[in-house]
Design a protein around this motif. Structure first.
Motif, PDB file in Angstrom:
ATOM      1  N   GLY A 130       0.821  -1.202   0.000  1.00 32.60           N
ATOM      2  CA  GLY A 130       0.000   0.000   0.000  1.00 32.60           C
ATOM      3  C   GLY A 130       0.854   1.250   0.000  1.00 32.60           C
ATOM      4  N   THR A 131       0.201   2.352  -0.195  1.00 29.76           N
ATOM      5  CA  THR A 131       0.866   3.647  -0.128  1.00 29.76           C
ATOM      6  C   THR A 131      -0.121   4.634   0.459  1.00 29.76           C
ATOM      7  N   SER A 132       0.390   5.622   1.161  1.00 34.41           N
ATOM      8  CA  SER A 132      -0.526   6.603   1.725  1.00 34.41           C
ATOM      9  C   SER A 132      -0.964   7.563   0.633  1.00 34.41           C
ATOM     10  N   ILE A 133      -2.174   8.031   0.738  1.00 33.20           N
ATOM     11  CA  ILE A 133      -2.713   8.966  -0.255  1.00 33.20           C
ATOM     12  C   ILE A 133      -1.891  10.248  -0.240  1.00 33.20           C
ATOM     13  N   GLU A 134      -1.450  10.682   0.933  1.00 34.98           N
ATOM     14  CA  GLU A 134      -0.652  11.905   1.034  1.00 34.98           C
ATOM     15  C   GLU A 134       0.656  11.758   0.262  1.00 34.98           C
ATOM     16  N   ASN A 135       1.321  10.592   0.392  1.00 26.35           N
ATOM     17  CA  ASN A 135       2.575  10.367  -0.332  1.00 26.35           C
ATOM     18  C   ASN A 135       2.354  10.402  -1.835  1.00 26.35           C
ATOM     19  N   THR A 136       1.280   9.789  -2.298  1.00 32.49           N
ATOM     20  CA  THR A 136       0.980   9.758  -3.726  1.00 32.49           C
ATOM     21  C   THR A 136       0.764  11.163  -4.254  1.00 32.49           C
TER      22      THR A 136
ATOM     23  N   LYS B 259       5.408  16.973  -6.799  1.00 31.78           N
ATOM     24  CA  LYS B 259       6.846  17.115  -7.031  1.00 31.78           C
ATOM     25  C   LYS B 259       7.204  16.813  -8.477  1.00 31.78           C
ATOM     26  N   ASP B 260       6.590  15.770  -9.050  1.00 28.14           N
ATOM     27  CA  ASP B 260       6.856  15.406 -10.431  1.00 28.14           C
ATOM     28  C   ASP B 260       6.404  16.517 -11.375  1.00 28.14           C
ATOM     29  N   PHE B 261       5.232  17.082 -11.122  1.00 31.64           N
ATOM     30  CA  PHE B 261       4.723  18.182 -11.948  1.00 31.64           C
ATOM     31  C   PHE B 261       5.663  19.384 -11.852  1.00 31.64           C
ATOM     32  N   SER B 262       6.103  19.715 -10.652  1.00 30.22           N
ATOM     33  CA  SER B 262       7.021  20.848 -10.462  1.00 30.22           C
ATOM     34  C   SER B 262       8.333  20.621 -11.201  1.00 30.22           C
ATOM     35  N   ARG B 263       8.846  19.398 -11.142  1.00 27.38           N
ATOM     36  CA  ARG B 263      10.100  19.077 -11.835  1.00 27.38           C
ATOM     37  C   ARG B 263       9.938  19.239 -13.339  1.00 27.38           C
ATOM     38  N   ARG B 264       8.819  18.747 -13.888  1.00 31.38           N
ATOM     39  CA  ARG B 264       8.589  18.849 -15.332  1.00 31.38           C
ATOM     40  C   ARG B 264       8.426  20.304 -15.760  1.00 31.38           C
ATOM     41  N   MET B 265       7.767  21.113 -14.956  1.00 32.81           N
ATOM     42  CA  MET B 265       7.593  22.532 -15.290  1.00 32.81           C
ATOM     43  C   MET B 265       8.940  23.255 -15.269  1.00 32.81           C
TER      44      MET B 265
END
Length: 137
Positions: free
Chosen positions: A45-51, A57-63
């Motif tokens: 599992g993964t926490s919703i907050e982490n996802t 972070k991924d969006f910020s990196r791509r921008m």
């Protein structure tokens, strides 16, 4: 918490008739094995907050990467140039230039020459490229 998506599809019940999955052996095994659901959730599992945080972070990196590029030509013109050059397949730009300089008709048929003429830079584009001071790689 939410479980990670698995690429499994559910097997229809009618296709498991007379198999181990529908036998008394499975029921006996089910009664003997205790599954620790909290451990399964911790492992898969993964926490919703982490996802959500990772997505931001991924969006910020791509921008940030997109802002690092400097554009000399407008997008439509750049696409037209790229499409035209793709007509030459896997040829390197140096090979295309050499074919033009040597009038190599085995590479430059009339369609390719017309295509190259259509992407010939305008005076404004030549000036814009000449003014560019950034990294050319």
């Amino acid at each position: 918490w939410r479980n990670l998506q698995m690429d499994w599809s559910k097997v229809p019940e009618n296709s498991i008739q007379n198999t181990f999955w529908n036998s008394s052996q499975l029921l006996e095994l089910d009664n003997k094995v205790a599954v620790d659901l909290s451990r399964v959730q911790k492992l898969f599992g993964t926490s919703i907050e982490n996802t959500q945080s990772l997505q931001i972070k991924d969006f910020s990196r791509r921008m940030k990467q997109a802002k690092e590029f400097e554009y000399i030509l407008d997008h439509k013109r750049s696409m037209n140039v790229a499409i035209t050059l793709s007509q030459f397949g896997q040829m390197q730009h140096e090979d295309i230039i050499s074919a033009i300089e040597n009038s190599d008709l085995s590479i430059l048929d009339s369609d390719r020459i017309d295509a190259l003429l259509s992407i010939f830079p305008t005076n404004e584009e030549i000036e814009a490229i000449g003014r560019y001071q950034g990294d050319v790689n």
